[in-house]
Design an enzyme around this catalytic site. Structure first.
Site, short mmCIF file in Angstrom:
data_model
loop_
_atom_site.label_atom_id
_atom_site.label_comp_id
_atom_site.label_asym_id
_atom_site.label_seq_id
_atom_site.Cartn_x
_atom_site.Cartn_y
_atom_site.Cartn_z
N THR A 181 0.87 -1.18 0.00
CA THR A 181 0.00 0.00 0.00
C THR A 181 0.91 1.22 0.00
O THR A 181 2.03 1.16 0.53
CB THR A 181 -0.90 0.03 1.25
OG1 THR A 181 -0.05 0.05 2.39
CG2 THR A 181 -1.81 -1.17 1.32
N GLU A 327 -5.62 -3.63 -1.53
CA GLU A 327 -6.08 -4.90 -0.94
C GLU A 327 -7.12 -5.60 -1.80
O GLU A 327 -7.47 -6.75 -1.54
CB GLU A 327 -6.70 -4.62 0.44
CG GLU A 327 -5.73 -4.17 1.53
CD GLU A 327 -5.44 -2.67 1.51
OE1 GLU A 327 -5.66 -2.01 0.45
OE2 GLU A 327 -4.99 -2.14 2.53
N LYS A 436 -15.24 16.32 11.88
CA LYS A 436 -16.23 16.13 12.94
C LYS A 436 -16.53 17.47 13.57
O LYS A 436 -15.76 17.98 14.37
CB LYS A 436 -15.71 15.13 13.98
CG LYS A 436 -15.66 13.73 13.43
CD LYS A 436 -14.46 12.95 13.92
CE LYS A 436 -14.09 11.86 12.93
NZ LYS A 436 -12.78 12.04 12.30
N TRP A 441 -20.91 15.07 11.02
CA TRP A 441 -19.81 14.80 10.11
C TRP A 441 -19.94 15.64 8.85
O TRP A 441 -21.04 15.79 8.31
CB TRP A 441 -19.84 13.34 9.66
CG TRP A 441 -19.36 12.37 10.69
CD1 TRP A 441 -18.87 12.65 11.93
CD2 TRP A 441 -19.34 10.95 10.55
NE1 TRP A 441 -18.54 11.50 12.58
CE2 TRP A 441 -18.81 10.43 11.75
CE3 TRP A 441 -19.69 10.06 9.54
CZ2 TRP A 441 -18.64 9.08 11.97
CZ3 TRP A 441 -19.52 8.71 9.74
CH2 TRP A 441 -19.00 8.22 10.95
P1 ADP Z 1 -3.42 4.18 -0.18
O1 ADP Z 1 -4.33 3.57 0.86
O2 ADP Z 1 -2.03 4.20 0.25
O3 ADP Z 1 -3.90 5.48 -0.75
P2 ADP Z 1 -4.67 2.59 -2.23
O4 ADP Z 1 -4.38 2.88 -3.61
O5 ADP Z 1 -4.86 1.19 -1.83
O6 ADP Z 1 -3.48 3.18 -1.40
O7 ADP Z 1 -5.93 3.46 -1.82
C1 ADP Z 1 -7.21 2.96 -1.63
C2 ADP Z 1 -8.09 4.07 -1.16
O8 ADP Z 1 -8.20 5.07 -2.16
C3 ADP Z 1 -9.50 3.67 -0.86
O9 ADP Z 1 -9.63 3.10 0.42
C4 ADP Z 1 -10.23 5.01 -0.97
O10 ADP Z 1 -10.08 5.77 0.20
C5 ADP Z 1 -9.48 5.69 -2.09
N1 ADP Z 1 -10.20 5.51 -3.35
C6 ADP Z 1 -9.96 4.64 -4.33
N2 ADP Z 1 -10.81 4.81 -5.36
C7 ADP Z 1 -11.63 5.82 -5.01
C8 ADP Z 1 -12.73 6.48 -5.65
N3 ADP Z 1 -13.14 6.15 -6.86
N4 ADP Z 1 -13.34 7.47 -4.96
C9 ADP Z 1 -12.94 7.83 -3.73
N5 ADP Z 1 -11.90 7.27 -3.09
C10 ADP Z 1 -11.25 6.27 -3.72
#
Ligand code: ADP
Length: 540
Positions: A181, A327, A436, A441
């Site tokens: 990640t 993941e 918050k 929220w």
């Molecule tokens: P990191 O957690 O390090 O940013 P990832 O690429 O695994 O790496 O990120 C996943 C996260 O990115 C998701 O949990 C979400 O918060 C965000 N995410 C992915 N796609 C979208 C989307 N289409 N809209 C909003 N958030 C998104």
């Protein structure tokens, strides 16, 4: 039990053999150092991936051993995508935008044995070389740099192959790939992809209701290959036999658009910030690029603002908005409309397409508000949880990562979302980015999407800043478009019709640029730190 079908493992090796047999003449095109365009083919990719697999086996690679890559998106990276798993190894893509100490941590944690590195990235490798123990370093000399002491020439390594490579008899649940990640939310964590997950993900990605890829397409792997398998694009292209285009390290909008035009690219996938740059180039130079008719794209990784979706539609590049994470291989949901939604009013259709979409087959989703699952009413927020065949069951070698999975077997995503009655997810925020305010929220994502819809705004981030009375209040950090005059009252007036007044940012700060993560997302942690001592002018 009745006798049924053959036991046939779903492995990447089937895809490699298929592309070599059925589509050897289909082109694989790559921008290489110096910006020239190199044309090769799936026939070559097949031959060279097998050569790599044979030589890795001869060099003592065992089943499950990790082979890292530190490479831009190009044809040799595709060989590694296919050749390392063919040998029974695990392809570990390293994020070339990380700092040397982060790379050293990840290489050591993953226990990588071999590294394949682009010669243009040798200085990055050298900056952490002393902190890692790699048995072999293979240098891909696309720019012709000399091979440093202790490293080997990749071409010479694969040239020794006899061509009589035999695939190991793999189980579909064995590991094929690995990605960490990007660390937006703490220490990088390793996710290991099985052959089965990658194959099923490619099948899903190609579906008409997901990204709709067929052999007729010309597909550009625009999202980095070091970030969650480039969203799944290269393996989907291999599976379908679609022509594949790699931009190399030339990722500025003009270079990408030039390649869209010259190769008549019909599909590309990227994070919204990259699409924003492309849209701005198209808008500022109308008619300069002749894109392929029917071109389409995927945006994911962070929320796709409706204004960007509309803008790209006007330029003839309709987007599918997808949600996923490292993941989840990554794609879980896609925002294409259902048949009967095509008759809905335009605003409603855009509202649906700007959602993150409905789950793919075999993907289950739920939102949990406390111990209860929230209703699919398009309003009640809860933590998005997912399960399915391409969702990781654990992190690599990280026992303390277990709390990420619920006791009944769901991945807790850390995103707050609502699901509407049609099954379309809307990500409200990451849990830690929610503001918050006085027990309520506020979604930073909703505010950001609304602010960037202003024609004079280039980019915006909204963060929570602590407040003596309300606990937290929203602060907007805004990058105006070049030459634009913006002020707080214009933006507040622009937002006022869309939000309750208590949801509006109390202050707007205008800056020249915002910090981004290595994968192009807003780096809110850095902004929160920067504005930690912010003093609200008038306390209401
Ligand atoms: P990191 O957690 O390090 O940013 P990832 O690429 O695994 O790496 O990120 C996943 C996260 O990115 C998701 O949990 C979400 O918060 C965000 N995410 C992915 N796609 C979208 C989307 N289409 N809209 C909003 N958030 C998104």
């Amino acid at each position: 039990m009745l006798g049924t079908m053959m036991r046939y493992p779903l492995t990447l090796n089937s895809l490699l053999e298929r592309v070599g047999q059925l589509f050897p003449s289909v082109e694989v095109v790559a921008r290489i150092p110096g910006k020239s365009v190199l044309r090769t083919s799936y026939g070559e990719a097949h031959r060279r991936a097998r050569a790599l697999a044979e030589m890795l086996q001869k060099a003592g690679l065992r089943r499950g051993d990790r082979v890292a890559t530190l490479m831009w998106n190009q044809h040799v990276h595709l060989e590694a995508y296919l050749g390392v798993p063919a040998a029974g190894g695990v392809l570990h893509t390293l994020n070339l935008r990380l700092a040397p100490q982060e790379l050293a941590y990840i290489v050591n944690h993953a226990q990588d044995r071999v590294l394949i590195v682009d010669d243009v990235l040798l200085s990055l490798y050298e900056s952490f070389a002393a902190q890692v123990k790699l048995e072999r370093v293979l240098v891909v000399r696309l720019s012709g740099a000399p091979v440093p002491a202790g490293c080997e020439d990749y071409e010479e390594f694969i040239r020794e192959a006899s061509g009589d490579f035999q695939y190991p008899d793999l189980d579909e649940n064995e590991a094929a790939g690995m990605c960490y990640t990007s660390g937006t939310t703490g220490t990088p964590k390793g996710v290991v992809y099985s052959h089965r997950a990658l194959v099923l993900h490619a099948m899903n990605f190609a579906l008409p209701d997901v990204c709709c890829i067929s052999q007729q397409d010309v597909v550009m792997a625009l999202a980095p290959m070091f970030h969650v398998n480039a969203h799944g694009v290269p393996l989907t292209a291999v599976m379908t036999g679609a022509k594949l285009v790699f931009p190399g390290r030339y990722l500025d909008p003009e270079s990408v658009l030039e390649l869209f035009e010259s190769e008549q690219v019909t599909f590309a996938s990227a994070v919204p910030t990259v699409w924003l740059g492309i849209l701005q180039a198209l808008e500022s130079q109308p008619g300069r690029w002749k894109l392929a008719p029917g071109m389409h794209g995927m945006a994911g990784g962070s929320a796709l603002p409706e204004s960007l979706l509309r803008g790209l539609d006007r330029q003839g590049i309709p987007m599918t908005h997808c949600w996923g994470m490292t993941e989840t291989t990554p794609i879980v949901t896609a925002s294409n409309l259902k048949s009967y939604m095509r008759d809905w009013p335009e605003d409603r259709r855009y509202e649906m397409r700007a959602r993150q979409g409905r789950p793919s087959p075999f993907m289950e989703i739920r939102t949990m508000a406390g111990d209860d699952s929230a209703p699919w009413d398009g309003a009640t927020p809860g933590e998005l949880q997912v399960k399915g065949p391409w969702v990781a069951a654990s992190y690599y070698n990280m026992p303390q990562g277990g709390e990420r999975w619920s006791s009944d077997g769901w991945l807790r995503t850390g995103d707050v979302a609502n699901i509407d009655p049609e099954g379309y997810v809307k990500i409200v925020d990451r849990i830690k980015d929610l503001i918050k305010s006085g027990g309520e929220w506020i979604s930073s994502v909703d505010l950001e999407n609304a602010i960037v819809a202003h024609p004079d705004v280039r980019e915006a981030a909204v963060i929570a800043v602590s407040h003596p009375k309300w606990q937290e209040r929203p602060l907007a950090v805004v990058v105006p478009r070049e030459g634009a005059q913006l002020n707080t009252s214009t933006l507040r007036a622009f937002l006022a019709p869309k939000f309750a007044s208590w949801q509006l940012p109390d202050a707007f700060v205008f800056v020249e640029q915002l910090p981004h993560t290595s994968t192009g997302k807003l780096l809110k942690a850095a902004l929160r730190k920067q504005y930690r001592d912010w003093v609200w002018e008038k306390i209401s």
